[in-house]
Design an enzyme around this catalytic site. Structure first.
Site, PDB file in Angstrom:
ATOM      1  N   LEU A 119       0.921  -1.027  -0.123  1.00 26.93           N
ATOM      2  CA  LEU A 119      -0.026  -0.070   0.028  1.00 26.93           C
ATOM      3  C   LEU A 119       0.923   1.314   0.250  1.00 26.93           C
ATOM      4  CD1 LEU A 119      -2.683  -0.951   2.437  1.00 26.93           C
ATOM      5  CD2 LEU A 119      -2.973  -0.879   0.196  1.00 26.93           C
ATOM      6  N   THR A 120       1.756   1.430   0.934  1.00 23.53           N
ATOM      7  CA  THR A 120       2.562   2.701   1.027  1.00 23.53           C
ATOM      8  C   THR A 120       4.033   2.046   1.712  1.00 23.53           C
ATOM      9  OG1 THR A 120       1.875   3.126   3.205  1.00 23.53           O
ATOM     10  CG2 THR A 120       0.877   4.206   1.304  1.00 23.53           C
ATOM     11  N   GLY A 136       6.092   3.969   4.350  1.00 20.54           N
ATOM     12  CA  GLY A 136       6.590   5.186   4.837  1.00 20.54           C
ATOM     13  C   GLY A 136       8.029   5.241   5.190  1.00 20.54           C
ATOM     14  N   ALA A 137       8.219   6.083   6.363  1.00 20.78           N
ATOM     15  CA  ALA A 137       9.654   6.252   6.619  1.00 20.78           C
ATOM     16  C   ALA A 137       9.951   5.195   7.473  1.00 20.78           C
ATOM     17  CB  ALA A 137       9.996   7.515   7.409  1.00 20.78           C
ATOM     18  N   GLU A 138       8.785   4.582   8.429  1.00 20.45           N
ATOM     19  CA  GLU A 138       9.174   3.599   9.318  1.00 20.45           C
ATOM     20  C   GLU A 138       8.926   2.394   8.821  1.00 20.45           C
ATOM     21  OE1 GLU A 138       8.033   3.784  13.983  1.00 20.45           O
ATOM     22  OE2 GLU A 138       8.460   5.687  12.730  1.00 20.45           O
ATOM     23  N   ALA A 139       7.524   2.340   8.312  1.00 19.20           N
ATOM     24  CA  ALA A 139       6.914   0.909   8.190  1.00 19.20           C
ATOM     25  C   ALA A 139       6.607   0.782   6.861  1.00 19.20           C
ATOM     26  CB  ALA A 139       5.666   0.716   9.006  1.00 19.20           C
ATOM     27  N   LYS A 191       1.300  -4.123   8.978  1.00 25.11           N
ATOM     28  CA  LYS A 191       2.172  -2.857   8.937  1.00 25.11           C
ATOM     29  C   LYS A 191       3.368  -3.576   9.531  1.00 25.11           C
ATOM     30  CE  LYS A 191       2.395   1.649  10.830  1.00 25.11           C
ATOM     31  NZ  LYS A 191       1.811   2.860  11.629  1.00 25.11           N
ATOM     32  N   ASP A 197      -0.380  12.792  14.219  1.00 23.86           N
ATOM     33  CA  ASP A 197       0.052  13.090  12.721  1.00 23.86           C
ATOM     34  C   ASP A 197      -1.318  13.103  12.098  1.00 23.86           C
ATOM     35  OD1 ASP A 197       0.843  13.454  10.083  1.00 23.86           O
ATOM     36  OD2 ASP A 197       1.362  11.298   9.804  1.00 23.86           O
TER      37      ASP A 197
END
Lengths: 331, 352
Positions: free
Chosen positions: A40-41, A43-46, A63, A197
């Site tokens: 899906l995406t 991110g910076a972390e996951a 995740k 966020d």
């Protein structure tokens, strides 16, 4: 300190070769599966994947926080564990208090994964974008200043409202949506959680569940029967794909608001944190379009009525706006 | 076109001479001189003493730089100086020198933002096209990305700068300031192996380092030889924790924080290039960590060596000349300096 030709100093700047992005290398234990992952995406972390839970027709979100190679392994483990647990705990707390958030289905802080309930629907951002697209067009030509666009937009909206009943409904729907957002954020803050966020991309408008169309042909396993089979560790029986009515690309504004991505959430009752949550949300609204600011007023109005301390948070928000931590301080 | 740059925002005075042959050729460094004011161990540099140091060295360095560049004064097109941010007295003394030679030689002045100087020099050296920039030095900690004629700040420190944190950490442990504290901490860290828990504070794209200093004060008391063996700080295996271990833990913790916020900014902006500039950018461990992170994201990390990432005059000359070429000059009346001058206040007219 010598004369140097700059072109010759670029030797340490050669781009290294690129390996493929990190995938979860380990297999997840039953009843979770890594078989049909869909990214899906990142991110910076996951890394966030879509996969299935218990039955092949029940989607869920995986995740995964891959180990960061640049971090010291001990530090990496410590951070992954703390953040994953914090996220899971906040979600469980919200759920217990009756907020609409994704349910936690499972997780493992050692290997860094968390499985969450799938939330169907669109993001509030998508809803707003569509609205801007729909009503923003007529305001474009020849208008430059933000104020003019804004006024024109409002007028346009009024005009449309006068013209079409459908748009009247759209307008009311939007207002209802804003009220839901305001109340949801209020409730979140009331139970002592700040999202950290809070953007329009992290607010989902969950469309009401559709009734399953009864499949034709032989009798099939019901979803609950499949679940039971999976829970008791039996081989899942052959599944006849459930004919679900595809969620149409609908403009419907019906449904409820679900907050997602609690990766930066904290358990706090400080006015400051609450006000910053609202400030971030406000910025997300105004970044979409100047006219969305009006809508945000409705969010704030409902937020203000939602819990006891909300009015003081709104006062604090005014301070946060003025302060703008990143402002120059000359003199 | 040739520019001379004067930098003196902190404890280093730097004079550089740069030439931009033509728009499609790389710039040429003609001279890059620097002298550093070094304070004794356990002390930082005071603004007043630093200004005295700069005043004592500025004339000598300008003369040497012009001589080394092999340029005549008449060849110089513009004089660039650091307008800010930085410490007031050192900035003032260097700005005064810039005004003086501007009047003597009858050349225009350009006041340059120190941070923009770092960014432009880093881009010129590494040829990174449009990277996310991590600017880390004694006075600044910022994650920056370019958008619409500005270098925009995505994340930064909420209290003290990273270099300041390292310097003061070194001061607490009585690590020497020569050549500079960060270098010595880096050498100590190479010999450390035990990781001690230090506060790790990241909020979104912002970081905070003040908690680490408070922790350092406590830890320094627990590793001193004056403390009885039983009370000494030990690792899980029972080894005594050393200064080296503390330096190692400091680097691992604060650099991980920096890389994390940089990664977040990269995910936000959607780029895979990252450039590290500023004095702390010369740390090899930080460069390694940044490279690993960028590689995981399918991109690359860029860094420069200490000639260009530690404060220097050449970057001021370079950024000033870029600005001069867009037709901007600073009049004598406006040739002031300021301690607070944010990166995003500068209109970047020389980029698309």
């Amino acid at each position: 300190m010598s004369t140097t030709n700059m072109a010759s100093t670029a030797s340490d700047a050669q781009p290294p070769t690129t390996p493929p992005p990190t995938q979860p290398l380990h297999a997840l234990p039953q009843p979770f599966t890594t078989s049909n992952l869909e990214v899906l995406t990142q991110g910076a972390e996951a890394l966030v994947y879509k996969t299935t839970f218990l039955t092949p027709s029940t989607p869920c979100v995986l995740k995964y926080r891959p180990p960061k190679l640049y971090r010291h392994p001990i530090l990496d483990k410590r951070l992954t564990k703390a953040r994953l647990l914090a996220e899971a705990r906040v979600l469980v707390k919200c759920r217990r208090e009756g907020l609409s958030v994704p349910a936690v289905l499972g997780g493992d802080w050692e290997s860094g994964w968390l499985v969450l309930e799938w939330i169907g629907g669109r993001t509030v951002r998508a809803v707003l974008d569509e609205w801007v697209h729909k009503f923003g067009l007529r305001a474009r030509d020849g208008k430059t200043s933000e104020e003019e666009v804004k006024r024109e937009l409002d007028e346009g909206l009024m005009e449309v409202v006068a013209e079409e009943k459908e748009s009247q409904e759209a307008r009311e729907g939007l207002m209802r949506l804003m009220q839901m957002v305001g109340r949801a954020v209020g409730k979140l803050h009331e139970i002592g959680v700040c999202h950290g966020d809070l953007t329009t991309s992290n607010l989902m408008l969950r469309t009401p569940e559709r009734k399953e169309v009864v499949g034709r042909g032989p009798p099939r396993m019901t979803v609950s029967a499949q679940r039971e089979a999976a829970m008791s560790g039996q081989d899942p029986p052959e599944v006849i794909p459930v004919q679900q009515e595809e969620t149409k690309e609908t403009n419907s504004l019906e449904g409820d608001v679900v907050m997602i991505d609690f990766g930066l959430a904290t358990q706090t009752i400080h006015e400051e944190d609450r006000a910053v949550d609202l400030y971030v949300l406000e910025r997300a609204f105004t970044a979409t379009h100047p006219a969305a600011e009006h809508l945000f007023q409705e969010v704030l109005r409902c937020y203000g009525e939602s819990f006891k301390g909300a009015k003081t948070v709104l006062k604090r928000l005014a301070d946060v706006r003025l302060r703008g931590r990143k402002r120059t301080m000359i003199g | 076109m040739i520019a001379i740059g004067l930098e003196g925002s902190a404890n280093k005075i730097g004079i550089g001479v740069i030439s931009h042959p033509s728009s499609n050729k790389p710039p040429i460094v003609l001279a890059n001189l620097r002298h550093t004011f070094i304070s004794p161990p356990g002390e930082g540099f005071l603004p007043k003493d630093t200004a005295i140091h700069h005043r004592a060295w500025v004339v000598r360095l300008i003369k040497q730089a012009v001589q080394q560049a092999g340029a005549k004064v008449s060849d110089v097109d513009v004089i660039c100086y650091t307008k800010g941010p930085g410490m007031g007295p050192p900035l003032q003394s260097v700005a005064l020198a810039a005004r003086t030679i501007s009047l003597l030689w009858n050349k225009p002045l350009v006041g340059v933002n120190h941070c923009v100087g770092h960014i432009e020099m880093g881009r010129a050296i590494t040829h990174a096209q449009n990277p996310v920039v991590l600017y880390v030095s004694g006075g600044n900690t910022q994650v920056i990305a370019y958008s619409q004629q500005r270098y925009r700040i995505f994340g930064e420190t909420m209290d003290i700068a990273i270099g300041n944190c390292i310097d003061r950490f070194a001061r607490t442990l009585m690590i020497p300031n020569d050549p500079f504290p960060g270098y010595n901490v880096e050498q100590y860290a190479k010999r450390g192996k035990n990781l001690v828990d230090l506060p790790y504070t990241v909020k979104g794209m912002d970081v905070s380092f003040s908690g680490i200093l408070a922790a350092a004060d406590l830890l320094a008391g627990q590793i001193s030889d004056d403390v009885s063996y039983g009370k000494r700080l030990k690792s899980e295996e029972g080894d005594l924790i050393t200064k080296e271990d503390l330096c190692f833990s400091l680097q691992e913790t604060i650099f991980a924080m920096l890389v994390e916020i940089t990664e977040r900014a990269m995910a936000h902006v959607g780029t895979s290039q990252v450039l590290v500039v500023g004095g702390v950018g010369s740390n090899e461990r930080l460069q390694d960590m940044m490279g690993l992170m960028a590689r995981d994201r399918g991109g690359s990390g860029f860094a420069t060596d200490e000639r260009f990432c530690i404060d220097n005059g050449i970057m001021i000359a370079h950024a000033g000349l870029l600005e001069y070429q867009t037709g901007v000059t600073t009049s004598l009346e406006d040739s002031t300096c300021t301690q607070r001058f944010r990166t995003d206040e500068v209109f970047v007219g020389w980029r698309d």
